[in-house]
Design an enzyme around this catalytic site. Structure first.
Site, PDB file in Angstrom:
ATOM      1  N   ASP A   1      14.384   8.701 -15.782  1.00  0.00           N
ATOM      2  CA  ASP A   1      14.363   9.038 -17.187  1.00  0.00           C
ATOM      3  C   ASP A   1      14.413   7.756 -17.914  1.00  0.00           C
ATOM      4  O   ASP A   1      14.619   6.691 -17.483  1.00  0.00           O
ATOM      5  CB  ASP A   1      15.806   9.769 -17.163  1.00  0.00           C
TER       6      ASP A   1
ATOM      7  N   ASP B   1       9.665   6.105 -18.896  1.00  0.00           N
ATOM      8  CA  ASP B   1       9.325   6.771 -20.275  1.00  0.00           C
ATOM      9  C   ASP B   1       8.029   7.504 -19.714  1.00  0.00           C
ATOM     10  O   ASP B   1       6.799   6.854 -19.329  1.00  0.00           O
ATOM     11  CB  ASP B   1       8.760   5.872 -21.337  1.00  0.00           C
ATOM     12  N   VAL B   2       7.960   8.799 -19.704  1.00  0.00           N
ATOM     13  CA  VAL B   2       6.637   9.579 -18.961  1.00  0.00           C
ATOM     14  C   VAL B   2       5.543   9.509 -19.994  1.00  0.00           C
ATOM     15  O   VAL B   2       4.499   9.963 -19.427  1.00  0.00           O
ATOM     16  CB  VAL B   2       7.273  11.216 -19.012  1.00  0.00           C
TER      17      VAL B   2
ATOM     18  N   ASN C   1       9.768  17.360 -15.348  1.00  0.00           N
ATOM     19  CA  ASN C   1      11.070  18.229 -16.047  1.00  0.00           C
ATOM     20  C   ASN C   1      11.186  17.554 -17.382  1.00  0.00           C
ATOM     21  O   ASN C   1      11.534  18.271 -18.288  1.00  0.00           O
ATOM     22  CB  ASN C   1      12.269  18.041 -15.298  1.00  0.00           C
TER      23      ASN C   1
ATOM     24  N   TYR D   1       6.624  21.868 -29.840  1.00  0.00           N
ATOM     25  CA  TYR D   1       7.032  22.386 -28.345  1.00  0.00           C
ATOM     26  C   TYR D   1       6.497  23.547 -27.616  1.00  0.00           C
ATOM     27  O   TYR D   1       5.978  23.727 -26.600  1.00  0.00           O
ATOM     28  CB  TYR D   1       8.626  22.791 -28.632  1.00  0.00           C
TER      29      TYR D   1
ATOM     30  N   LYS E   1       4.095  23.655 -24.189  1.00  0.00           N
ATOM     31  CA  LYS E   1       4.372  24.548 -23.041  1.00  0.00           C
ATOM     32  C   LYS E   1       3.115  25.524 -22.751  1.00  0.00           C
ATOM     33  O   LYS E   1       2.922  25.854 -21.499  1.00  0.00           O
ATOM     34  CB  LYS E   1       5.682  25.133 -23.306  1.00  0.00           C
TER      35      LYS E   1
ATOM     36  N   THR F   1      22.135  23.231 -22.708  1.00  0.00           N
ATOM     37  CA  THR F   1      22.067  21.778 -22.444  1.00  0.00           C
ATOM     38  C   THR F   1      22.120  20.983 -23.870  1.00  0.00           C
ATOM     39  O   THR F   1      22.097  21.726 -25.087  1.00  0.00           O
ATOM     40  CB  THR F   1      20.674  21.444 -21.775  1.00  0.00           C
TER      41      THR F   1
ATOM     42  N   THR G   1      19.427  22.772 -26.444  1.00  0.00           N
ATOM     43  CA  THR G   1      19.951  23.990 -27.129  1.00  0.00           C
ATOM     44  C   THR G   1      21.036  23.856 -28.123  1.00  0.00           C
ATOM     45  O   THR G   1      21.487  24.712 -28.730  1.00  0.00           O
ATOM     46  CB  THR G   1      20.165  25.257 -26.295  1.00  0.00           C
TER      47      THR G   1
HETATM   48  N1  LIG Z   1      17.354  24.075 -22.135  1.00  0.00           N
HETATM   49  C1  LIG Z   1      16.647  25.205 -22.275  1.00  0.00           C
HETATM   50  O1  LIG Z   1      17.252  26.296 -22.728  1.00  0.00           O
HETATM   51  C2  LIG Z   1      15.309  25.167 -21.688  1.00  0.00           C
HETATM   52  C3  LIG Z   1      14.534  26.724 -21.908  1.00  0.00           C
HETATM   53  C4  LIG Z   1      13.354  26.654 -21.216  1.00  0.00           C
HETATM   54  C5  LIG Z   1      12.766  25.486 -20.629  1.00  0.00           C
HETATM   55  N2  LIG Z   1      13.288  24.176 -20.652  1.00  0.00           N
HETATM   56  C6  LIG Z   1      12.757  22.766 -20.241  1.00  0.00           C
HETATM   57  O2  LIG Z   1      13.674  22.513 -19.216  1.00  0.00           O
HETATM   58  C7  LIG Z   1      13.324  21.186 -19.170  1.00  0.00           C
HETATM   59  C8  LIG Z   1      14.841  20.407 -19.264  1.00  0.00           C
HETATM   60  O3  LIG Z   1      15.483  20.725 -20.476  1.00  0.00           O
HETATM   61  P1  LIG Z   1      16.789  20.458 -20.622  1.00  0.00           P
HETATM   62  O4  LIG Z   1      17.402  21.454 -21.377  1.00  0.00           O
HETATM   63  O5  LIG Z   1      17.791  19.953 -19.421  1.00  0.00           O
HETATM   64  O6  LIG Z   1      16.912  19.333 -21.644  1.00  0.00           O
HETATM   65  P2  LIG Z   1      17.710  17.861 -22.049  1.00  0.00           P
HETATM   66  O7  LIG Z   1      17.422  17.485 -23.417  1.00  0.00           O
HETATM   67  O8  LIG Z   1      19.136  18.082 -21.771  1.00  0.00           O
HETATM   68  O9  LIG Z   1      17.058  16.750 -20.987  1.00  0.00           O
HETATM   69  C9  LIG Z   1      15.821  16.341 -21.112  1.00  0.00           C
HETATM   70  C10 LIG Z   1      15.725  15.135 -20.458  1.00  0.00           C
HETATM   71  O10 LIG Z   1      14.468  14.504 -20.513  1.00  0.00           O
HETATM   72  C11 LIG Z   1      14.481  13.098 -21.234  1.00  0.00           C
HETATM   73  N3  LIG Z   1      13.402  12.636 -21.623  1.00  0.00           N
HETATM   74  C12 LIG Z   1      12.788  13.033 -23.085  1.00  0.00           C
HETATM   75  N4  LIG Z   1      11.698  12.291 -23.180  1.00  0.00           N
HETATM   76  C13 LIG Z   1      11.631  11.389 -22.094  1.00  0.00           C
HETATM   77  C14 LIG Z   1      10.708  10.508 -21.795  1.00  0.00           C
HETATM   78  N5  LIG Z   1       9.614  10.220 -22.978  1.00  0.00           N
HETATM   79  N6  LIG Z   1      10.679   9.704 -20.714  1.00  0.00           N
HETATM   80  C15 LIG Z   1      11.389  10.145 -19.641  1.00  0.00           C
HETATM   81  N7  LIG Z   1      12.443  11.138 -19.883  1.00  0.00           N
HETATM   82  C16 LIG Z   1      12.610  11.727 -21.029  1.00  0.00           C
HETATM   83  C17 LIG Z   1      15.906  12.829 -21.911  1.00  0.00           C
HETATM   84  O11 LIG Z   1      16.197  11.680 -21.874  1.00  0.00           O
HETATM   85  C18 LIG Z   1      16.790  13.993 -20.860  1.00  0.00           C
HETATM   86  O12 LIG Z   1      17.483  13.383 -19.959  1.00  0.00           O
HETATM   87  C19 LIG Z   1      12.576  20.879 -20.110  1.00  0.00           C
HETATM   88  O13 LIG Z   1      11.293  20.636 -19.834  1.00  0.00           O
HETATM   89  C20 LIG Z   1      12.658  21.928 -21.131  1.00  0.00           C
HETATM   90  O14 LIG Z   1      11.504  22.199 -22.007  1.00  0.00           O
HETATM   91  C21 LIG Z   1      14.914  24.233 -21.286  1.00  0.00           C
END
Ligand SMILES: NC(=O)c1ccc[n+]([C@@H]2O[C@H](COP(=O)([O-])OP(=O)(O)OC[C@H]3O[C@@H](n4cnc5c(N)ncnc54)[C@H](O)[C@@H]3O)[C@@H](O)[C@H]2O)c1
Length: 256
Positions: free
Chosen positions: A37, A58-59, A86, A151, A155, A186, A189
């Site tokens: 992360d 950083d991805v 992720n 977003y 996706k 999370t 949201t």
């Molecule tokens: N939360 C939801 O309702 C939901 C629904 C559908 C899909 N998703 C997907 O699930 C995955 C996880 O989401 P989440 O809800 O846990 O989000 P979150 O915001 O809680 O966590 C995302 C993580 O990604 C990290 N991140 C962001 N940019 C980065 C970068 N450039 N390099 C490295 N790390 C980076 C952040 O620091 C964070 O730790 C995502 O791909 C999201 O699109 C989430």
């Protein structure tokens, strides 16, 4: 034998939320996991608690990806079996108000970040005899999403990338799939001032199973796709979305 015994995994966006839960479940399933992360303090703490090693990544940066793959693989003699793309961000702003730089940042993180991860990990996976890549998708990859143009676009792009990678990497023994989670509680949201009932009314009420998803319900699907139990699965979208993809329901009328 546990589902991921002997496997070496790299999980991005692992400092919190779904990524941190995937790391916990992969470690519990027997994998040696590198949690990556860009958020260093939270990431290191979550990884230590789960029994994983942390790597700052950083991805959006190809050089950092190369170093992350090396760090994950050297943990076990140079092999890498699993990559979970992720990490993601979102911006809630409609098209006409969206700063192009912000649009690009979301695409760069979510879509280009996933592309860079596949490109960095696949050669090491291939030399390990193959592997499994799991990309995090979203219900926003199947329809438009008002207020989240970047977003949703990112996706949708991940769906095309997942299928193309599945075709191109199949002969290297690498499976590539996407997981479609329902709404999760999370940071992504979180909305200022919302109480529990606001989240369930907004995100849960129109889902056939009438509730939001638990982190573990999505993470377990990721673990299964990463495991050899999914050995004939590639190029697919796998949903843990409470039935949302089947069509949305009107909210239940309030009683009393
Ligand atoms: N939360 C939801 O309702 C939901 C629904 C559908 C899909 N998703 C997907 O699930 C995955 C996880 O989401 P989440 O809800 O846990 O989000 P979150 O915001 O809680 O966590 C995302 C993580 O990604 C990290 N991140 C962001 N940019 C980065 C970068 N450039 N390099 C490295 N790390 C980076 C952040 O620091 C964070 O730790 C995502 O791909 C999201 O699109 C989430």
């Amino acid at each position: 034998m546990t589902a991921l015994e002997g496997k070496v995994a790299l999980v991005t966006g692992a400092a919190r939320g779904l990524g941190a839960e995937i790391v916990r479940r992969m470690v519990a399933a027997g994998a040696q996991v590198t949690a990556a992360d860009k958020r260093v303090d939270d990431g290191a703490a979550a990884a230590a608690e789960a029994g994983a090693q942390f790597f700052e990544l950083d991805v959006t940066d190809a050089e950092q990806w190369a170093a992350a793959v090396d760090a994950a693989a050297t943990a076990d003699g140079g092999r890498l079996d699993i990559l979970v793309n992720n990490a993601a961000i979102t911006r809630v702003v409609p098209i006409l108000d969206c700063d192009p730089a912000e649009f690009r940042k979301v695409i760069d993180t979510n879509l280009v970040g996933t592309f860079l991860g596949i490109q960095a990990a696949a050669p090491t996976m291939a030399s390990s005899g193959g592997g499994s890549i799991v990309n995090l998708s979203s219900p926003s990859a199947f329809e438009g999403t008002v207020g989240m143009p970047a977003y949703s676009t990112s996706k949708w792009g991940i769906r095309g990338l997942t299928r193309t990678a599945a075709l191109e990497l199949a002969d290297l023994g690498i499976r590539v799939n996407a997981v479609v989670p329902g709404a999760l509680r999370t940071a992504m949201t979180r909305r200022p001032g919302w109480e529990d009932e606001d989240y369930e009314r907004h995100y849960g009420a129109t889902v056939p199973l009438r509730r939001m998803a638990e982190l573990g319900e999505v993470a377990d699907l990721v673990v299964w796709l990463a495991s050899d139990q999914a050995s004939y699965c590639t190029g697919g979208d796998y949903a843990a979305d409470g039935g949302l993809g089947a069509g949305s329901l009107p909210p239940l009328p309030e009683n009393g």
